[in-house]
Design a protein around this motif. Structure first.
Motif, PDB file in Angstrom:
ATOM      1  N   HIS A 180       0.883  -1.164   0.000  1.00 31.09           N
ATOM      2  CA  HIS A 180       0.000   0.000   0.000  1.00 31.09           C
ATOM      3  C   HIS A 180       0.925   1.220   0.000  1.00 31.09           C
ATOM      4  N   SER A 181       1.334   1.622  -1.174  1.00 31.93           N
ATOM      5  CA  SER A 181       2.334   2.680  -1.289  1.00 31.93           C
ATOM      6  C   SER A 181       2.121   3.478  -2.561  1.00 31.93           C
ATOM      7  N   ARG A 182       2.750   4.643  -2.575  1.00 31.84           N
ATOM      8  CA  ARG A 182       2.635   5.516  -3.751  1.00 31.84           C
ATOM      9  C   ARG A 182       3.228   4.844  -4.986  1.00 31.84           C
ATOM     10  N   VAL A 183       4.389   4.209  -4.850  1.00 28.43           N
ATOM     11  CA  VAL A 183       5.002   3.602  -6.032  1.00 28.43           C
ATOM     12  C   VAL A 183       4.198   2.403  -6.533  1.00 28.43           C
ATOM     13  N   GLN A 184       3.535   1.665  -5.631  1.00 29.68           N
ATOM     14  CA  GLN A 184       2.699   0.553  -6.075  1.00 29.68           C
ATOM     15  C   GLN A 184       1.523   1.068  -6.901  1.00 29.68           C
ATOM     16  N   GLU A 185       0.967   2.211  -6.491  1.00 28.99           N
ATOM     17  CA  GLU A 185      -0.111   2.823  -7.278  1.00 28.99           C
ATOM     18  C   GLU A 185       0.386   3.195  -8.675  1.00 28.99           C
ATOM     19  N   LEU A 186       1.621   3.705  -8.752  1.00 32.84           N
ATOM     20  CA  LEU A 186       2.193   4.074 -10.045  1.00 32.84           C
ATOM     21  C   LEU A 186       2.466   2.838 -10.900  1.00 32.84           C
ATOM     22  N   ILE A 187       2.890   1.750 -10.256  1.00 34.05           N
ATOM     23  CA  ILE A 187       3.099   0.487 -10.977  1.00 34.05           C
ATOM     24  C   ILE A 187       1.771  -0.017 -11.523  1.00 34.05           C
ATOM     25  N   ASP A 188       0.742  -0.015 -10.656  1.00 32.76           N
ATOM     26  CA  ASP A 188      -0.574  -0.511 -11.073  1.00 32.76           C
ATOM     27  C   ASP A 188      -1.145   0.308 -12.224  1.00 32.76           C
ATOM     28  N   ALA A 189      -0.811   1.593 -12.254  1.00 31.50           N
ATOM     29  CA  ALA A 189      -1.308   2.474 -13.310  1.00 31.50           C
ATOM     30  C   ALA A 189      -0.467   2.393 -14.588  1.00 31.50           C
ATOM     31  N   GLY A 190       0.632   1.638 -14.533  1.00 33.09           N
ATOM     32  CA  GLY A 190       1.491   1.496 -15.697  1.00 33.09           C
ATOM     33  C   GLY A 190       2.414   2.669 -15.927  1.00 33.09           C
TER      34      GLY A 190
ATOM     35  N   THR B 238       7.781   0.927 -13.818  1.00 33.14           N
ATOM     36  CA  THR B 238       7.965  -0.519 -13.693  1.00 33.14           C
ATOM     37  C   THR B 238       8.409  -0.849 -12.268  1.00 33.14           C
ATOM     38  N   PRO B 239       8.279  -2.113 -11.844  1.00 30.75           N
ATOM     39  CA  PRO B 239       8.789  -2.486 -10.526  1.00 30.75           C
ATOM     40  C   PRO B 239      10.265  -2.158 -10.347  1.00 30.75           C
ATOM     41  N   ALA B 240      11.053  -2.291 -11.408  1.00 32.74           N
ATOM     42  CA  ALA B 240      12.476  -1.962 -11.320  1.00 32.74           C
ATOM     43  C   ALA B 240      12.676  -0.474 -11.075  1.00 32.74           C
ATOM     44  N   GLU B 241      11.888   0.352 -11.742  1.00 28.46           N
ATOM     45  CA  GLU B 241      11.994   1.802 -11.556  1.00 28.46           C
ATOM     46  C   GLU B 241      11.530   2.217 -10.166  1.00 28.46           C
ATOM     47  N   ALA B 242      10.612   1.447  -9.593  1.00 29.56           N
ATOM     48  CA  ALA B 242      10.102   1.766  -8.256  1.00 29.56           C
ATOM     49  C   ALA B 242      11.190   1.696  -7.203  1.00 29.56           C
ATOM     50  N   GLU B 243      12.209   0.848  -7.426  1.00 26.73           N
ATOM     51  CA  GLU B 243      13.267   0.662  -6.435  1.00 26.73           C
ATOM     52  C   GLU B 243      14.065   1.937  -6.183  1.00 26.73           C
ATOM     53  N   SER B 244      14.097   2.842  -7.145  1.00 25.60           N
ATOM     54  CA  SER B 244      14.860   4.089  -6.976  1.00 25.60           C
ATOM     55  C   SER B 244      13.977   5.329  -7.096  1.00 25.60           C
ATOM     56  N   HIS B 245      12.674   5.141  -7.075  1.00 24.01           N
ATOM     57  CA  HIS B 245      11.752   6.274  -7.221  1.00 24.01           C
ATOM     58  C   HIS B 245      11.828   7.165  -5.980  1.00 24.01           C
ATOM     59  N   PRO B 246      11.781   8.492  -6.141  1.00 22.83           N
ATOM     60  CA  PRO B 246      11.900   9.397  -4.986  1.00 22.83           C
ATOM     61  C   PRO B 246      10.763   9.255  -3.966  1.00 22.83           C
ATOM     62  N   GLU B 247       9.612   8.685  -4.368  1.00 24.32           N
ATOM     63  CA  GLU B 247       8.496   8.511  -3.443  1.00 24.32           C
ATOM     64  C   GLU B 247       8.349   7.060  -2.962  1.00 24.32           C
ATOM     65  N   ARG B 248       9.431   6.312  -3.056  1.00 26.04           N
ATOM     66  CA  ARG B 248       9.336   4.885  -2.714  1.00 26.04           C
ATOM     67  C   ARG B 248       9.040   4.640  -1.234  1.00 26.04           C
ATOM     68  N   HIS B 249       9.255   5.629  -0.378  1.00 20.51           N
ATOM     69  CA  HIS B 249       9.000   5.438   1.055  1.00 20.51           C
ATOM     70  C   HIS B 249       7.609   5.921   1.475  1.00 20.51           C
ATOM     71  N   VAL B 250       6.828   6.437   0.539  1.00 16.23           N
ATOM     72  CA  VAL B 250       5.514   6.981   0.875  1.00 16.23           C
ATOM     73  C   VAL B 250       4.478   5.870   0.901  1.00 16.23           C
ATOM     74  N   VAL B 251       3.892   5.617   2.072  1.00 16.81           N
ATOM     75  CA  VAL B 251       2.860   4.591   2.191  1.00 16.81           C
ATOM     76  C   VAL B 251       1.481   5.244   2.158  1.00 16.81           C
ATOM     77  N   THR B 252       0.506   4.508   1.679  1.00 17.46           N
ATOM     78  CA  THR B 252      -0.848   5.046   1.538  1.00 17.46           C
ATOM     79  C   THR B 252      -1.820   4.468   2.561  1.00 17.46           C
ATOM     80  N   ARG B 253      -1.388   3.484   3.317  1.00 17.64           N
ATOM     81  CA  ARG B 253      -2.211   2.923   4.390  1.00 17.64           C
ATOM     82  C   ARG B 253      -1.297   2.583   5.568  1.00 17.64           C
TER      83      ARG B 253
END
Length: 248
Positions: free
Chosen positions: A135-145, A148-163
Protein backbone atom coordinates in the motif's frame (compact mmCIF):
# COMPACT_ATOMS: atom_id res chain seq x y z
CA UNK A 1 -0.37 -28.50 13.08
CA UNK A 2 3.03 -28.87 11.47
CA UNK A 3 6.09 -27.95 13.46
CA UNK A 4 7.25 -24.42 12.60
CA UNK A 5 10.95 -23.54 12.60
CA UNK A 6 11.73 -19.85 12.64
CA UNK A 7 14.44 -17.25 12.97
CA UNK A 8 14.15 -13.47 13.13
CA UNK A 9 16.22 -10.35 13.60
CA UNK A 10 15.65 -6.61 13.74
CA UNK A 11 18.48 -4.10 13.33
CA UNK A 12 18.74 -0.31 13.27
CA UNK A 13 20.64 -0.48 9.97
CA UNK A 14 23.87 1.23 8.98
CA UNK A 15 22.74 4.86 9.42
CA UNK A 16 19.89 5.33 11.88
CA UNK A 17 20.51 5.38 15.61
CA UNK A 18 16.97 4.36 16.62
CA UNK A 19 15.22 1.19 15.52
CA UNK A 20 11.52 1.91 14.94
CA UNK A 21 10.82 -1.70 13.90
CA UNK A 22 9.40 -4.30 16.27
CA UNK A 23 8.97 -8.00 15.60
CA UNK A 24 7.20 -10.98 17.13
CA UNK A 25 8.18 -14.57 16.42
CA UNK A 26 6.10 -16.47 18.94
CA UNK A 27 4.37 -19.52 17.54
CA UNK A 28 1.67 -19.24 16.22
CA UNK A 29 2.10 -15.48 15.57
CA UNK A 30 4.80 -14.08 13.28
CA UNK A 31 4.71 -10.30 12.84
CA UNK A 32 6.94 -7.53 11.46
CA UNK A 33 5.91 -3.95 12.32
CA UNK A 34 7.67 -0.85 10.97
CA UNK A 35 7.02 2.35 12.93
CA UNK A 36 6.13 5.68 11.32
CA UNK A 37 6.59 9.07 12.92
CA UNK A 38 10.27 9.22 13.72
CA UNK A 39 12.33 7.93 16.63
CA UNK A 40 10.29 7.34 19.78
CA UNK A 41 6.84 7.89 18.20
CA UNK A 42 7.36 5.27 15.51
CA UNK A 43 8.97 2.78 17.87
CA UNK A 44 6.08 3.11 20.32
CA UNK A 45 3.49 2.62 17.59
CA UNK A 46 5.08 -0.54 16.23
CA UNK A 47 5.57 -1.88 19.77
CA UNK A 48 1.83 -1.50 20.43
CA UNK A 49 1.08 -3.59 17.35
CA UNK A 50 3.45 -6.32 18.51
CA UNK A 51 2.05 -6.23 22.06
CA UNK A 52 -1.46 -6.97 20.78
CA UNK A 53 -0.27 -9.96 18.77
CA UNK A 54 1.77 -11.24 21.72
CA UNK A 55 -1.52 -11.38 23.62
CA UNK A 56 -3.17 -13.19 20.72
CA UNK A 57 -0.40 -15.79 20.74
CA UNK A 58 -1.47 -16.80 24.25
CA UNK A 59 -4.91 -17.90 23.07
CA UNK A 60 -5.52 -21.62 22.83
CA UNK A 61 -7.68 -21.28 19.73
CA UNK A 62 -7.33 -18.54 17.11
CA UNK A 63 -9.63 -17.75 14.20
CA UNK A 64 -9.20 -15.34 11.26
CA UNK A 65 -11.70 -13.08 12.99
CA UNK A 66 -9.44 -12.98 16.07
CA UNK A 67 -6.53 -11.90 13.87
CA UNK A 68 -8.55 -9.05 12.34
CA UNK A 69 -9.81 -7.97 15.78
CA UNK A 70 -6.25 -7.92 17.12
CA UNK A 71 -5.09 -5.63 14.35
CA UNK A 72 -8.12 -3.39 14.95
CA UNK A 73 -7.22 -3.22 18.67
CA UNK A 74 -3.67 -2.21 17.77
CA UNK A 75 -5.04 0.52 15.51
CA UNK A 76 -7.14 1.92 18.34
CA UNK A 77 -4.16 1.89 20.73
CA UNK A 78 -2.04 3.80 18.23
CA UNK A 79 -4.84 6.33 17.78
CA UNK A 80 -4.92 6.84 21.56
CA UNK A 81 -1.14 7.27 21.54
CA UNK A 82 -1.51 10.06 19.00
CA UNK A 83 -4.10 11.79 21.20
CA UNK A 84 -1.83 11.57 24.24
CA UNK A 85 0.97 13.11 22.18
CA UNK A 86 -1.16 16.07 21.14
CA UNK A 87 -1.96 14.66 17.72
CA UNK A 88 1.67 14.05 16.80
CA UNK A 89 2.00 11.70 13.85
CA UNK A 90 2.72 8.10 14.71
CA UNK A 91 1.73 4.85 13.09
CA UNK A 92 3.01 1.56 11.81
CA UNK A 93 3.04 -0.61 8.75
CA UNK A 94 2.79 -4.33 9.50
CA UNK A 95 2.64 -7.75 7.95
CA UNK A 96 2.00 -11.02 9.68
CA UNK A 97 1.29 -14.73 9.43
CA UNK A 98 -0.73 -16.51 12.12
CA UNK A 99 -0.99 -20.30 12.13
CA UNK A 100 -4.57 -21.44 12.76
CA UNK A 101 -6.39 -24.76 12.96
CA UNK A 102 -9.24 -25.19 10.50
CA UNK A 103 -11.62 -28.06 9.67
CA UNK A 104 -9.81 -28.76 6.42
CA UNK A 105 -6.34 -28.62 7.97
CA UNK A 106 -3.89 -25.99 9.23
CA UNK A 107 -3.97 -22.58 7.55
CA UNK A 108 -2.12 -19.30 7.53
CA UNK A 109 -4.10 -16.18 8.39
CA UNK A 110 -2.09 -13.54 6.53
CA UNK A 111 -2.39 -9.77 6.70
CA UNK A 112 -0.58 -6.60 5.74
CA UNK A 113 -0.97 -2.87 5.69
CA UNK A 114 1.67 -0.56 4.25
CA UNK A 115 4.91 -1.73 2.65
CA UNK A 116 6.13 -4.52 4.91
CA UNK A 117 6.01 -7.70 2.86
CA UNK A 118 5.44 -11.44 2.96
CA UNK A 119 7.14 -13.73 0.45
CA UNK A 120 6.70 -17.49 0.01
CA UNK A 121 8.93 -20.26 -1.26
CA UNK A 122 7.06 -23.36 -2.39
CA UNK A 123 8.34 -26.80 -1.36
CA UNK A 124 10.82 -28.72 -3.51
CA UNK A 125 12.82 -25.91 -5.00
CA UNK A 126 10.13 -23.36 -5.73
CA UNK A 127 10.91 -19.75 -6.56
CA UNK A 128 10.44 -16.79 -4.23
CA UNK A 129 6.96 -15.32 -4.70
CA UNK A 130 5.65 -12.04 -3.32
CA UNK A 131 2.41 -12.72 -1.46
CA UNK A 132 1.38 -9.27 -0.23
CA UNK A 133 0.76 -6.14 -2.29
CA UNK A 134 2.24 -2.88 -0.98
CA UNK A 135 0.00 0.00 0.00
CA UNK A 136 2.33 2.68 -1.29
CA UNK A 137 2.63 5.52 -3.75
CA UNK A 138 5.00 3.60 -6.03
CA UNK A 139 2.70 0.55 -6.08
CA UNK A 140 -0.11 2.82 -7.28
CA UNK A 141 2.19 4.07 -10.04
CA UNK A 142 3.10 0.49 -10.98
CA UNK A 143 -0.57 -0.51 -11.07
CA UNK A 144 -1.31 2.47 -13.31
CA UNK A 145 1.49 1.50 -15.70
CA UNK A 146 3.40 4.71 -15.05
CA UNK A 147 6.57 3.02 -13.77
CA UNK A 148 7.96 -0.52 -13.69
CA UNK A 149 8.79 -2.49 -10.53
CA UNK A 150 12.48 -1.96 -11.32
CA UNK A 151 11.99 1.80 -11.56
CA UNK A 152 10.10 1.77 -8.26
CA UNK A 153 13.27 0.66 -6.43
CA UNK A 154 14.86 4.09 -6.98
CA UNK A 155 11.75 6.27 -7.22
CA UNK A 156 11.90 9.40 -4.99
CA UNK A 157 8.50 8.51 -3.44
CA UNK A 158 9.34 4.88 -2.71
CA UNK A 159 9.00 5.44 1.05
CA UNK A 160 5.51 6.98 0.87
CA UNK A 161 2.86 4.59 2.19
CA UNK A 162 -0.85 5.05 1.54
CA UNK A 163 -2.21 2.92 4.39
CA UNK A 164 -1.03 2.37 7.97
CA UNK A 165 -2.08 1.30 11.43
CA UNK A 166 -3.10 4.51 13.22
CA UNK A 167 -3.97 6.40 10.04
CA UNK A 168 -7.35 8.09 10.53
CA UNK A 169 -8.65 7.71 6.97
CA UNK A 170 -6.46 4.98 5.48
CA UNK A 171 -6.64 2.11 7.93
CA UNK A 172 -7.62 -0.71 5.55
CA UNK A 173 -5.55 -3.84 6.11
CA UNK A 174 -5.72 -6.78 3.72
CA UNK A 175 -6.62 -10.15 5.25
CA UNK A 176 -6.79 -13.60 3.70
CA UNK A 177 -6.29 -17.26 4.59
CA UNK A 178 -4.32 -19.89 2.68
CA UNK A 179 -3.59 -23.55 3.38
CA UNK A 180 -0.37 -24.30 5.25
CA UNK A 181 1.81 -26.51 3.07
CA UNK A 182 4.43 -28.90 4.38
CA UNK A 183 7.89 -27.85 3.29
CA UNK A 184 7.06 -24.25 2.42
CA UNK A 185 8.98 -21.21 3.66
CA UNK A 186 7.69 -17.72 4.50
CA UNK A 187 9.88 -14.61 4.46
CA UNK A 188 8.53 -11.52 6.24
CA UNK A 189 10.46 -8.25 6.14
CA UNK A 190 10.34 -4.49 6.55
CA UNK A 191 11.13 -2.18 3.66
CA UNK A 192 14.61 -1.59 5.09
CA UNK A 193 15.61 -4.94 3.60
CA UNK A 194 13.83 -4.27 0.32
CA UNK A 195 15.71 -1.01 -0.27
CA UNK A 196 19.04 -2.65 0.55
CA UNK A 197 18.87 -5.87 -1.47
CA UNK A 198 17.55 -6.66 -4.93
CA UNK A 199 14.82 -9.21 -5.56
CA UNK A 200 17.42 -11.42 -7.23
CA UNK A 201 19.48 -11.39 -4.04
CA UNK A 202 16.43 -12.14 -1.90
CA UNK A 203 15.49 -15.04 -4.13
CA UNK A 204 18.99 -16.50 -4.26
CA UNK A 205 19.31 -16.53 -0.47
CA UNK A 206 15.72 -17.42 0.48
CA UNK A 207 15.58 -20.46 -1.82
CA UNK A 208 18.72 -22.04 -0.41
CA UNK A 209 18.15 -25.32 1.36
CA UNK A 210 19.57 -24.09 4.63
CA UNK A 211 18.10 -23.25 8.02
CA UNK A 212 15.98 -20.15 8.68
CA UNK A 213 18.79 -18.83 10.86
CA UNK A 214 21.27 -19.02 8.00
CA UNK A 215 18.88 -17.23 5.64
CA UNK A 216 18.21 -14.44 8.14
CA UNK A 217 21.90 -13.98 8.89
CA UNK A 218 22.85 -13.76 5.23
CA UNK A 219 20.08 -11.33 4.33
CA UNK A 220 21.07 -9.06 7.22
CA UNK A 221 24.69 -9.24 6.11
CA UNK A 222 23.68 -8.15 2.60
CA UNK A 223 21.62 -5.25 3.94
CA UNK A 224 24.41 -3.96 6.17
CA UNK A 225 26.98 -4.40 3.43
CA UNK A 226 24.77 -2.17 1.27
CA UNK A 227 24.82 0.45 4.06
CA UNK A 228 21.11 0.04 4.86
CA UNK A 229 19.62 3.53 5.21
CA UNK A 230 16.58 2.26 7.14
CA UNK A 231 15.86 -0.18 9.94
CA UNK A 232 15.95 -3.80 8.79
CA UNK A 233 13.70 -6.58 10.08
CA UNK A 234 13.78 -10.11 8.67
CA UNK A 235 11.83 -13.20 9.66
CA UNK A 236 11.87 -16.67 8.12
CA UNK A 237 9.39 -19.42 9.02
CA UNK A 238 9.71 -22.97 7.69
CA UNK A 239 6.85 -25.45 7.80
CA UNK A 240 8.60 -28.69 8.75
CA UNK A 241 7.35 -31.49 6.53
CA UNK A 242 8.59 -34.27 8.81
CA UNK A 243 7.72 -33.10 12.33
CA UNK A 244 4.37 -32.32 13.87
CA UNK A 245 3.89 -29.33 16.13
CA UNK A 246 3.14 -30.19 19.76
CA UNK A 247 1.05 -27.59 21.58
CA UNK A 248 1.82 -26.96 25.23
Amino acid sequence: MFRLEQSAVTHAGAVREVNEDNILAKDPCFVVADGIGGATAGAMASSLVVEEFALLALQRTITPRDVAATLDAAHERVRRLQALNGGRQSGSTVCGAVAIDAPGGPQWALFNIGDTRIYRVEPDGGELQQVTVDHSRVQELIDAGVITPAEAESHPERHVVTRAVGAAESYRPDHWTVPMVAGERLLLCSDGLLTSASFAQLQEVATRRVSPRQVVDELLRLALAAKAQDNVSIMVVDVDANKKRVDA
